[in-house]
Design a protein around this motif. Structure first.
Motif, PDB file in Angstrom:
ATOM      1  N   SER A  48       3.202  -7.404  -5.247  1.00 33.68           N
ATOM      2  CA  SER A  48       4.363  -7.500  -4.775  1.00 33.68           C
ATOM      3  C   SER A  48       5.860  -7.993  -4.622  1.00 33.68           C
ATOM      4  CB  SER A  48       3.661  -6.682  -3.039  1.00 33.68           C
ATOM      5  OG  SER A  48       2.807  -6.595  -2.934  1.00 33.68           O
ATOM      6  N   PHE A  85       7.028  -1.933  -1.643  1.00 29.63           N
ATOM      7  CA  PHE A  85       6.761  -3.199  -1.256  1.00 29.63           C
ATOM      8  C   PHE A  85       6.496  -3.849  -0.206  1.00 29.63           C
ATOM      9  CE2 PHE A  85       7.117  -4.760  -6.076  1.00 29.63           C
ATOM     10  CZ  PHE A  85       6.275  -4.701  -6.333  1.00 29.63           C
ATOM     11  N   LYS A  89       0.205  -2.297  -0.602  1.00 28.21           N
ATOM     12  CA  LYS A  89       0.282  -3.283  -1.340  1.00 28.21           C
ATOM     13  C   LYS A  89      -0.579  -2.958  -2.569  1.00 28.21           C
ATOM     14  CE  LYS A  89      -1.518  -7.115  -2.353  1.00 28.21           C
ATOM     15  NZ  LYS A  89      -0.806  -7.767  -3.234  1.00 28.21           N
ATOM     16  N   LEU A 120       1.090  -0.337   4.083  1.00 27.22           N
ATOM     17  CA  LEU A 120       0.834  -1.642   5.338  1.00 27.22           C
ATOM     18  C   LEU A 120       1.038  -1.425   6.882  1.00 27.22           C
ATOM     19  CD1 LEU A 120       3.159  -3.983   2.795  1.00 27.22           C
ATOM     20  CD2 LEU A 120       0.653  -4.071   3.492  1.00 27.22           C
TER      21      LEU A 120
END
Length: 158
Positions: A48, A85, A89, A120
Motif C-alpha cells: 500500500s 490504499f 489492503k 479496511l
C-alpha cells in the motif's frame, strides 16, 4: 510445387530476417527489465505504498481502474492510489502472461493477478482476481508504466 530454388530462397530469407544475436540479447534485457518493473509494482501494491507506485509511473501516466474514471498525470494517479490504499489492503501475486517489446522505447505486458483483498472499513476480506494490461515506456533508460488498466475476473457474486 516447391523446388530446391524455392527452399534455398526461403532459407536465405529466414537468415536475413532473423534477429541478430545482439537484438535477441536486447529483447531479453528488455523483458527482464520490464519483469522487474512489474515485480516492483506488485510489491508496491501489497505494501500500500503510493510513493513506490508513483516511482514506477511515467510523468504522463494513466491509471484506468475498472468502474472508475481514468486518472491522468502525476496528481490524479497519486490521488487514485491514495484512495485505493485508504479503502483496501491487497495481497496479490502477478503472473506475467506476456511481455511484448514494440519498439526500443515502448512495450506492453499482459498479466493475471490473484490473492485477497481486505476492505479496511469493515475488515472483511475475500478473493481478488484480475487481468491487467500495461503499456510501458522507456524513460531515461528505465521502464515506466505509461498506461495501466485492469478488470476483475472473480466470478459474479450471487
Amino acid at each position: 510445387m516447391f523446388t530446391t530454388k524455392h527452399l534455398a530462397a526461403a532459407a536465405l530469407a529466414g537468415v536475413l530476417l532473423a534477429p541478430a544475436d545482439g537484438a535477441r540479447g536486447q529483447a531479453a534485457d528488455t523483458v527482464a527489465a520490464i519483469t522487474e518493473t512489474l515485480r516492483s509494482y506488485q510489491a508496491a501494491l501489497n505494501a500500500s505504498d503510493t510513493d513506490a507506485v508513483m516511482a514506477l509511473y511515467a510523468e504522463d501516466g494513466v491509471f484506468m481502474p475498472q468502474h472508475f474514471p481514468s486518472a491522468v498525470g502525476v496528481e490524479q494517479v497519486r490521488g487514485a492510489y491514495d484512495a485505493v490504499f485508504a479503502a483496501i489492503k491487497l495481497n496479490v501475486a502477478f503472473e506475467i502472461v506476456e511481455i511484448v517489446p514494440l519498439t526500443d522505447d515502448w512495450a506492453f505486458a499482459r498479466t493475471n493477478s490473484a490473492g485477497t483483498v481486505t476492505v479496511l472499513a469493515s475488515g472483511g476480506s475475500g478473493p481478488e482476481q484480475n487481468q491487467e494490461l500495461f503499456v510501458l515506456q522507456r524513460v531515461n533508460g528505465e521502464w515506466k508504466i505509461a498506461r495501466y488498466a485492469f478488470s476483475n475476473t472473480n466470478p459474479p457474486r450471487s
